[in-house]
Design a protein around this motif. Structure first.
Motif, PDB file in Angstrom:
ATOM      1  N   ARG A   1      36.273  41.284  33.795  1.00  0.00           N
ATOM      2  CA  ARG A   1      34.742  41.164  34.447  1.00  0.00           C
ATOM      3  C   ARG A   1      34.486  39.707  34.234  1.00  0.00           C
ATOM      4  NH1 ARG A   1      29.846  44.831  32.417  1.00  0.00           N
ATOM      5  NH2 ARG A   1      29.238  44.087  34.458  1.00  0.00           N
ATOM      6  N   LEU A   2      35.054  38.870  33.114  1.00  0.00           N
ATOM      7  CA  LEU A   2      34.872  37.436  32.968  1.00  0.00           C
ATOM      8  C   LEU A   2      35.686  36.905  34.309  1.00  0.00           C
ATOM      9  CD1 LEU A   2      35.194  36.612  29.339  1.00  0.00           C
ATOM     10  CD2 LEU A   2      33.040  36.573  30.867  1.00  0.00           C
ATOM     11  N   ALA A   3      36.776  37.169  34.634  1.00  0.00           N
ATOM     12  CA  ALA A   3      37.705  36.904  35.779  1.00  0.00           C
ATOM     13  C   ALA A   3      37.055  36.650  37.166  1.00  0.00           C
ATOM     14  CB  ALA A   3      39.056  37.370  35.657  1.00  0.00           C
ATOM     15  N   VAL A   4      36.444  37.860  37.206  1.00  0.00           N
ATOM     16  CA  VAL A   4      35.800  37.986  38.703  1.00  0.00           C
ATOM     17  C   VAL A   4      34.396  37.246  38.647  1.00  0.00           C
ATOM     18  CG1 VAL A   4      37.333  39.913  39.226  1.00  0.00           C
ATOM     19  CG2 VAL A   4      34.742  40.175  38.101  1.00  0.00           C
ATOM     20  N   ARG A   5      33.948  37.079  37.514  1.00  0.00           N
ATOM     21  CA  ARG A   5      32.503  36.374  37.628  1.00  0.00           C
ATOM     22  C   ARG A   5      32.569  34.949  37.029  1.00  0.00           C
ATOM     23  NH1 ARG A   5      31.930  41.600  37.290  1.00  0.00           N
ATOM     24  NH2 ARG A   5      30.438  42.654  38.322  1.00  0.00           N
ATOM     25  N   PRO A   6      33.033  33.846  37.792  1.00  0.00           N
ATOM     26  CA  PRO A   6      33.125  32.519  37.258  1.00  0.00           C
ATOM     27  C   PRO A   6      31.999  32.129  36.740  1.00  0.00           C
ATOM     28  CG  PRO A   6      34.066  32.751  39.384  1.00  0.00           C
ATOM     29  CD  PRO A   6      33.322  34.034  39.359  1.00  0.00           C
ATOM     30  N   SER A   7      30.644  32.312  36.840  1.00  0.00           N
ATOM     31  CA  SER A   7      29.422  31.854  36.485  1.00  0.00           C
ATOM     32  C   SER A   7      29.422  32.413  34.846  1.00  0.00           C
ATOM     33  CB  SER A   7      28.507  31.944  37.036  1.00  0.00           C
ATOM     34  OG  SER A   7      28.017  33.598  37.412  1.00  0.00           O
ATOM     35  N   TRP A   8      30.012  33.449  34.612  1.00  0.00           N
ATOM     36  CA  TRP A   8      29.645  33.981  33.249  1.00  0.00           C
ATOM     37  C   TRP A   8      30.499  33.340  32.292  1.00  0.00           C
ATOM     38  CZ3 TRP A   8      29.290  40.368  32.991  1.00  0.00           C
ATOM     39  CH2 TRP A   8      28.394  40.614  33.809  1.00  0.00           C
ATOM     40  N   THR A   9      29.819  33.182  30.952  1.00  0.00           N
ATOM     41  CA  THR A   9      30.516  32.694  29.829  1.00  0.00           C
ATOM     42  C   THR A   9      30.789  33.949  28.936  1.00  0.00           C
ATOM     43  OG1 THR A   9      28.465  32.506  28.607  1.00  0.00           O
ATOM     44  CG2 THR A   9      29.252  30.595  29.967  1.00  0.00           C
TER      45      THR A   9
END
Length: 1005
Positions: free
Chosen positions: A484-492
């Protein structure tokens, strides 16, 4: 000593044959010998004797068998005991001069193969012949049991393999005619063994008997078609063709003939899935699998390992990763089969169908179909004979699905993964279990970094660690979170942590797209029997981190054995985890955090509010019943406590006896869970339950100086009592908080709270509670030096406690009254009261109360110059408080014991005891003991002429007593300090101190 298993089981020392007893003993010894040097679990030994259905007394009967064998060894004069007891079972250890026929064969084989490689065929032949002469008949003759029979067959197969190797060497030595007769007999005995048939054909051909060799092949061809439904193997067929062409040669031992390789050959199966991307950690498990493979291969034993664990923990990933690591060691191929044991796509694949897949993977062609499972399994084992192949059986349902798929001979390796325990595979086939646990937080962070990227993780290391913790170390959850982090670059990491922190949506956040964590749990849950499923759901109602099987008794209202059986089925299904046993040695269980959330989803969805509330009330009532039982066992009865009207759920006394042989240790083991239960009782709103639990636990908190626990539970329960309008519970909690302030030497707060509690008890007509409060108010009077008021209050409290039947609190008042009399110098009256208190405490079995009374009695003996009796009494009290781990009590006793040693002239021991007392008191914040011990140390140093040290200790004592408002003790410290100043010739300082002491005495009077 000599052990023999290659024939009838025997044990010999000197020329004496040792009696091995009945069939069970012989089975135990045989199983230990077949695993010599390795621990064999008690469960494995019982399975060897009774199979999959051992009696409930199996463990005891195994121990009896081992004891009987040891007696026989000792009676025969064996100098050492070869059977060693281990934590989980037993192992048989050979001494340096012991002999074991299997080891002798192994040594001969190694020497034969070394000689053969060096070209010394005569020596190789001699050593192989020596190995074969060790056999004295069928292995393990006279020993019963399916496990032993399987080992006997393996040893028989081993002997045939050695025979074949021996005949190969004989052919290399051109002894064709000499071995034909033996080979004819062996082929008749084992007509489907192609290697033997080929050796016979080769020997006959070289001896000029080609027609007989061709006839032997035709007979083998016929039998193979009739019995197996397939033609002879390629190696035998090639030999047949070579004989027809006359190309068998004169010095060639092996079956392969000198001819060009075929233009094409069947491909070696290489069916492993791709290695896992981002595979990290599991170093310990990989090392264990490596070691097991080396051990089994070296011993010529089959390798069967079972990786178990909950859904999503990474079993398949480990199996595939390790298989890729060792693939080169299996030149005949690697096959991977998904057995579909736990799947939403369909039922488990039957072993009949799996065998068809396996035979096709091995390019086996058949003349006609094999109609039974047994026929296919036999063909599979025949095809794998002599091969080195790795078989990965993923997602197995149970042992019955796997057992027909096991190769029959060593050389192959089988790695199984399953959520089930596969106990049948372990006990009957000797498989090695490897339980996979969740990853620790730091390794979970590595998984996140491998998928989401190192930079993302390193940018917020604390957030990544918290994310790993919220995933519970479950590999699948970690991979979903990382994806989920990998496909959402804006998430920390912090963004995802915020979403997962909400327990009500955590499973939703970790069940995204094709990878659904909740589905993994559903696959384990859906096949549970109805009552097991109810247990799973209801166990999640409690907020405790772990629990014993007794909790299930209350949740389902079943008997204890049934409750444990249901919980163990949840362990077998990987829905619960075993924890470390605690007090009483009973098993402990826990949920994985994510599994607990799923269980709570199910209980909310499948049970009504009424059902959930009733189950929770029973569970909390069960906790209250156990806390009451522990308190009563600690004090010798239900003393010095008040109870509310909350409903109890009483466990059978036999269960309680097992749980708490030592009530203090039970409290200690359950402490974090007890705190959680009290907190949950506050939220559940059960009338009087919360304060009853808190008050009944206070004696434990006091004994172990858990003052923070004491305060937090009582403040919580006080709020609950006020919320519910429970005046009696409110008074009880105010009393408890006042008692806590008394123990913390916050005397003004203690007096205020205890007076408030006493007034409330009197308004309610609660005589027992009023007496308990009055008792502690009297102690405040004693500390302040108000001796007459203390005696008056103690007398009234004793009358009220006697009327209430509270023998422990009554005896405590007698001992406390004696303390006042002791400080007034009335030693005779104090002696009388303390003897009565000691007698009561001994009669009811209240050890802590007894230690307190002995401590005071020791002080009376000291003040009346019965020094040796004082020492003995105080040392007995010291032993008791140390057994109870009552550190406050230890500091009190050591203080008076130090003074006693000083009276005996044992200055060094006195100083050590007093310093230890003060050190303990400082550590636990027991300021009053720090003061009285410092006073005693000052007096000790004064007596030895060490005025400087005396002044230092006495100054500390005077300061503490002044801060505590303990005027009588303050006066004593000032007077001692004045005498010290006089010793130093500081007359003015001494007079000032005496004047201060006199003024304090005047104020007190």
């Amino acid at each position: 000593m000599e052990f023999r298993v290659l024939g009838p089981l025997t044990a010999v020392t000197g020329n004496v044959h040792i009696s091995l007893g009945g069939s069970r003993r012989r089975t135990v010894l045989a199983t230990l010998l077949l695993n010599v040097g390795r621990v064999v679990s008690t469960d494995r030994l019982s399975a060897a004797i009774w199979g999959e259905n051992p009696p409930v007394t199996a463990r005891n009967q195994v121990a009896i068998c081992v004891s009987g064998l040891r007696r026989e060894f000792a009676a025969a004069g064996v100098a050492h005991d070869p059977i060693v007891t281990a934590s989980s079972g037993y192992l048989l250890r050979l001494a340096e001069d012991d002999r074991f026929d299997i080891k002798e064969v192994e040594v001969a084989l190694r020497q034969a193969r070394t000689a053969r490689m060096a070209g010394d065929l005569e020596k190789a032949s001699d050593q192989l012949s020596s190995a074969l002469t060790v056999w004295r008949g069928d292995p393990l003759t006279g020993v019963e049991g399916e496990l032993v029979r399987a080992e006997s067959e393996r040893l028989g197969e081993w002997r045939l393999a050695i025979l074949e190797e021996y005949f190969e060497v004989e052919l290399e030595l051109s002894r064709d005619l000499q071995i034909v007769g033996e080979l004819v007999a062996l082929v008749a005995a084992y007509p489907l063994r192609e290697r033997l048939r080929g050796l016979l054909m080769l020997a006959q051909s070289r001896a000029g008997r080609r027609a007989e060799a061709l006839a032997v092949y035709q007979e083998g061809y016929r039998l193979s078609i009739e019995r197996l439904g397939l033609e002879p193997g390629a190696e035998l067929a090639e030999l047949h063709e070579a004989i027809l062409r006359g190309e068998t040669g004169q010095r060639q031992g092996r079956l392969a003939v000198e001819r060009a390789a075929p233009e094409s050959s069947p491909a070696v199966p290489a069916q492993l899935p791709p290695d896992v991307t981002g595979f990290v950690a599991r170093d310990e498990e990989i090392a264990r699998l490596d070691e097991l493979l080396d051990t089994k291969t070296g011993a010529g034993q089959p390798f069967v390992a079972v990786i178990t664990g909950m859904g999503g923990v990474g079993k398949s990933g480990l199996a595939v990763h390790w298989s890729h690591r060792v693939a080169s060691r299996f030149p005949d191929g690697q096959i991977f089969v998904d057995l579909n044991g736990f799947s939403e796509t369909g039922p488990p694949v039957s072993p009949f169908d799996v065998l068809d897949t396996l035979l096709r993977a091995l390019n086996v062609t058949r003349q006609h179909p094999l109609a039974t499972l047994e026929e296919r399994a036999a063909l599979f084992r025949s095809v794998l004979a002599g091969r080195k192949l790795l078989l990965v059986l993923d997602n197995a349902r149970d042992s019955s699905q796997v057992r027909p798929l096991l190769p029959g001979a060593p050389g192959c390796a089988v790695l199984v993964t399953s959520r089930g325990q596969l106990a049948g595979l372990i006990t009957l086939e000797g498989a090695t279990p490897l339980r996979l646990d969740v990853l620790p937080p730091d390794q979970g962070v590595h998984v996140l970094a491998c998928i989401a990227g190192e930079q993302r993780v390193h940018a917020d290391p604390e957030g990544a660690r918290r994310l790993s913790e919220l995933c519970g170390g479950l590999v699948l959850a970690l991979r979903v979170a990382a994806a989920r982090l990998a496909v959402r670059p804006s998430w920390t990491s912090a963004d995802l942590v915020a979403r997962l922190t909400d327990e009500s949506r955590r499973l939703d956040e970790l069940s995204q797209g094709e990878v659904d964590l909740r589905t993994k749990f559903i696959l384990s849950y859906r096949d549970l029997a109805p009552q097991v499923a109810i247990m799973f759901r209801r166990l999640a109602l409690l907020d405790v981190a772990e629990f014993g099987p007794w909790l299930g008794v209350a949740l389902l209202e079943v008997d204890p054995d049934r409750a444990q059986d249901l919980i163990e089925q949840l362990v077998d299904a990987q829905l619960l985890e075993l924890s470390q046993p605690r007090s009483g040695g009973q098993a402990r269980y826990r949920f994985h955090d994510l599994m607990r959330l799923y269980a709570r989803e199910r209980v909310m969805a499948e049970e009504s509010e009424q059902e959930r509330s009733a189950a929770l009330r029973r569970a909390l009532g069960c906790w209250l019943g156990l806390v009451e039982a522990a308190h009563a066992r600690l004090l010798g009865g239900d003393y010095a406590v008040l109870h509310g009207t909350a409903e109890r759920y009483r466990l059978p006394s036999t269960v309680i006896d097992r749980l708490m042989p030592d009530p203090i240790e039970w409290f200690e083991a359950e402490r974090p869970h007890l705190l959680a239960v009290i907190g949950q009782a506050h939220g559940a709103g059960g009338r009087a339950l919360c304060w009853d639990l808190a008050m009944t636990s206070a004696t434990f908190f006091e004994t172990r100086s858990y003052f923070d626990d004491w305060r937090s539970t009582h403040e919580l329960a006080l709020a609950a009592a006020r919320r519910d309008g429970d005046a009696r519970g409110e008074a009880a909690m105010i009393y408890g908080l006042g008692s806590l302030e008394l123990f913390r030497q916050r005397y003004d707060d203690a007096e205020r709270l205890l007076q408030q509690a006493r007034r409330m008890f009197e308004e309610q007509g609660e005589e027992h509670g009023s007496a308990l409060a009055l008792r502690n108010l009297a102690l405040l009077d004693r500390i302040a030096g108000r001796f007459e008021l203390a005696l008056e209050r103690y007398e009234r409290a004793e009358e009220m406690l006697r009327a209430a039947g509270d023998r422990a609190a009554q005896a405590h008042v007698l001992a406390s009254t004696a303390q006042v009399l002791l400080e007034k110098g009335s030693y005779g009256e104090a002696d009388h009261l303390l003897r009565a208190a000691v007698s009561t405490f001994e009669e009811i079995g209240y050890q802590r109360g007894l230690a307190q009374a002995l401590y005071r009695f020791g002080e009376v003996l000291l003040r009346t110059q019965r020094i040796d009796a004082a020492r003995q009494t105080l040392e007995k009290a010291l032993e008791t408080v140390r057994q109870l781990r009552d550190v406050v009590g230890e500091s009190y006793v050591l203080r008076v014991l130090g003074e006693t040693y000083a009276q005996q002239g044992r200055t060094d021991e006195a100083e050590k005891a007093l310093l230890t007392s003060r050190e303990i008191a400082l550590r636990v914040g027991e300021q009053f003991v720090v003061g009285v011990t410092s006073l005693a140390l000052g007096n000790l140093y004064f007596g030895t002429g060490n005025a400087a040290s005396a002044g230092e200790s006495l100054t500390l004592a005077a300061r503490i007593f002044e801060e505590l408002g303990a005027r009588i003790w303050h006066v004593r410290a000032l007077e001692a300090l004045a005498a010290t100043e006089a010793m130093l010739n500081n007359d003015q300082g001494a007079h000032e101190l005496w004047a201060r002491a006199a003024a304090l005495l005047k104020e007190e009077s």
